[in-house]
Scaffold this motif. Structure first.
Motif, mmCIF file in Angstrom:
data_model
loop_
_atom_site.group_PDB
_atom_site.id
_atom_site.type_symbol
_atom_site.label_atom_id
_atom_site.label_comp_id
_atom_site.label_asym_id
_atom_site.label_seq_id
_atom_site.Cartn_x
_atom_site.Cartn_y
_atom_site.Cartn_z
ATOM 1 N N TYR A 29 19.632 -2.346 36.613
ATOM 2 C CA TYR A 29 18.732 -2.601 37.003
ATOM 3 C C TYR A 29 18.346 -3.826 37.463
ATOM 4 N N THR A 68 18.760 -18.712 29.455
ATOM 5 C CA THR A 68 19.073 -17.682 29.892
ATOM 6 C C THR A 68 19.935 -17.911 31.231
ATOM 7 N N GLY A 70 21.360 -15.371 34.802
ATOM 8 C CA GLY A 70 22.373 -14.809 34.789
ATOM 9 C C GLY A 70 22.927 -14.510 33.543
ATOM 10 N N GLU A 71 24.503 -14.849 32.852
ATOM 11 C CA GLU A 71 24.739 -14.832 31.562
ATOM 12 C C GLU A 71 24.774 -16.191 31.067
ATOM 13 N N THR A 97 18.869 -16.464 25.353
ATOM 14 C CA THR A 97 18.955 -14.426 25.441
ATOM 15 C C THR A 97 20.099 -14.102 25.988
ATOM 16 N N SER A 121 20.579 -8.324 24.583
ATOM 17 C CA SER A 121 20.046 -7.237 25.351
ATOM 18 C C SER A 121 21.376 -6.110 25.948
ATOM 19 N N VAL A 161 15.931 -1.885 28.388
ATOM 20 C CA VAL A 161 15.012 -1.680 28.720
ATOM 21 C C VAL A 161 15.658 -0.316 29.055
ATOM 22 N N MET A 191 10.896 -2.997 34.986
ATOM 23 C CA MET A 191 10.113 -4.200 36.062
ATOM 24 C C MET A 191 10.281 -3.420 37.108
HETATM 25 N N1 SAM Z 1 22.616 -12.891 30.644
HETATM 26 C C1 SAM Z 1 21.446 -12.305 29.859
HETATM 27 C C2 SAM Z 1 20.855 -11.034 28.761
HETATM 28 O O1 SAM Z 1 21.111 -9.983 29.697
HETATM 29 O O2 SAM Z 1 20.154 -10.754 28.128
HETATM 30 C C3 SAM Z 1 20.083 -13.125 30.325
HETATM 31 C C4 SAM Z 1 19.595 -13.058 31.158
HETATM 32 S S1 SAM Z 1 19.030 -10.709 31.196
HETATM 33 C C5 SAM Z 1 18.232 -11.381 33.578
HETATM 34 C C6 SAM Z 1 18.040 -11.176 30.809
HETATM 35 C C7 SAM Z 1 17.225 -9.758 29.948
HETATM 36 O O3 SAM Z 1 16.026 -9.347 31.009
HETATM 37 C C8 SAM Z 1 17.640 -9.061 29.764
HETATM 38 O O4 SAM Z 1 17.507 -8.803 28.418
HETATM 39 C C9 SAM Z 1 17.254 -7.613 30.565
HETATM 40 O O5 SAM Z 1 17.912 -6.828 29.966
HETATM 41 C C10 SAM Z 1 15.814 -8.240 31.154
HETATM 42 N N2 SAM Z 1 16.297 -7.299 32.586
HETATM 43 C C11 SAM Z 1 16.678 -7.789 33.757
HETATM 44 N N3 SAM Z 1 16.356 -6.803 34.934
HETATM 45 C C12 SAM Z 1 14.789 -5.675 34.491
HETATM 46 C C13 SAM Z 1 14.269 -4.928 34.986
HETATM 47 N N4 SAM Z 1 14.542 -4.704 36.322
HETATM 48 N N5 SAM Z 1 13.231 -4.530 34.202
HETATM 49 C C14 SAM Z 1 12.968 -5.638 32.410
HETATM 50 N N6 SAM Z 1 13.852 -5.870 31.972
HETATM 51 C C15 SAM Z 1 15.104 -6.328 32.690
#
Ligand code: SAM
Length: 342
Positions: A29, A68, A70-71, A97, A121, A161, A191
């Motif tokens: 996602y 935040t 990426g990772e 995060t 996450s 998610v 989202m």
């Molecule tokens: N890599 C880190 C992580 O996994 O938490 C931080 C970056 S990640 C982009 C941040 C958050 O965005 C995560 O909790 C992820 O689940 C959420 N996320 C990414 N794509 C999403 C989507 N399409 N809809 C909802 N949440 C999303």
């Protein structure tokens, strides 16, 4: 100092700082492709450069920062950056995060450096599903990271998610898991942001549906009112006192209260998760623009802000992925969720 408000009176308060666009998972996602166009390495800001920008943001009213990606734990020596910004005046909340894969090894250094809070996450408790969803067999590492966060911080948040047909049968098990590690679970509606090129409306499980599922199992799920909060999650309590959050950004967006902006690892500043254009802060910081000049850029940018990206998406009616075309994402990595942070 008076708050800097945008055109809808929303204050500049909450900064999400992406420290890298790289990730060690490929969640379907968020980053479903094998390979991406990465930010050029030389464009990525050094910690000192980001720290200088943080000073300016703090002087203008930002008091919450979330690291935040990426990772973020892929960024080399993140604890030294945390040590640099944690003591800054005006910073009331410094959070991170992470997907948790590398957390167990770094948690003590992050805590010692002054990190305040952790969100991990986690979308599933099933190893096979985790592997299918993220393309890596790393669920055990995430569990170890969560256990380490529990030990070091006493509590944490867990972001999930929820996707129909993927993990929508795990709401109760994830809440029970959260209880065991003192983690407040926040269920996020799927989202249609940048990297979610496989998004479709039928895969979204709405907040309403999630509440129905939870109340069938636990009985009444009571909202916890917090009219002053600008946090994306609405909080709820179960009868036994367990609390949880639901982030209903797809069906019930909260643009009205949104005080969040995002700085990418290469210094582009985005005023909305859905914004397609950002404000370049790297160029001025690299030519050593004065603090006043940086302040003016940020203040003028924020004062002109009229973004309501998520509400506009709802108003569209028939929806599909925000950036449906992989070619377009390839041309501009800034459109990706993993570049600008979630
Ligand atoms: N890599 C880190 C992580 O996994 O938490 C931080 C970056 S990640 C982009 C941040 C958050 O965005 C995560 O909790 C992820 O689940 C959420 N996320 C990414 N794509 C999403 C989507 N399409 N809809 C909802 N949440 C999303």
């Amino acid at each position: 100092m008076n708050a800097v408000n945008d055109l809808y009176g929303r204050p500049l308060r909450n900064l999400r700082l992406s420290v890298t666009d790289r990730c060690n998972l490929r969640c379907e996602y968020c980053m479903p492709e094998d390979d991406y166009v990465w930010l050029p390495r030389e464009d990525v800001l050094h910690f000192e450069e980001t720290s200088a920008l943080v000073d300016v943001f703090l002087s203008l009213g930002v008091d919450k920062i979330r690291l935040t990606g990426g990772e973020p734990l892929l960024r080399r020596d993140l604890p030294s950056f945390v040590r640099m910004i944690a003591p800054k005046r005006g910073l009331n909340d410094l959070a991170l995060t992470t997907n948790g894969v590398l957390l167990a090894d770094q948690i003590d250094a992050l805590k010692a450096a002054g990190l305040g809070r952790i969100t991990v996450s986690l979308d599933t408790l099933h190893r096979d599903r985790f592997k299918a969803l993220t393309r890596f067999d790393q669920l055990d590492a995430v569990h170890a990271g969560i256990a380490a966060a529990h030990r070091a911080f006493g509590r944490l948040k867990i972001d999930t998610v929820v996707i129909r047909g993927v993990n929508d049968d795990e709401l109760v098990p994830l809440l029970e898991y959260g209880k065991a590690v003192n983690g407040e679970v926040r269920f996020i509606e799927y989202m249609d942001v940048g990297g979610a090129s496989r998004w479709s409306p039928d895969r979204v499980v709405s907040c309403r549906e999630m509440l129905d599922t939870l109340s069938r199992h636990y009985g009444a799920v009571e909202p916890i009112p917090d009219p002053l909060s600008s946090a994306p999650a609405d909080r709820y309590a179960l009868k036994d006192g367990t609390t949880l959050g639901i982030i209903a950004s797809t069906t019930t967006p909260f643009c009205r209260a949104c005080d969040r902006s995002r700085l990418t690892a290469d210094g582009m500043w985005y005023l909305c998760l859905y914004a397609t254009r950002g404000i370049d802060l790297r160029a001025p910081v690299r030519r050593r623009a004065s603090v006043d000049e940086l302040k003016a850029l940020i203040v003028n940018g924020w004062r002109a802000r009229d973004d309501r990206g998520a509400e506009e998406r709802v108003a569209l009616g028939a929806r599909r992925a925000f950036v449906p075309v992989q070619d377009l994402l390839r041309k501009d990595p800034h459109l990706e969720m993993h570049t600008r942070g979630g």
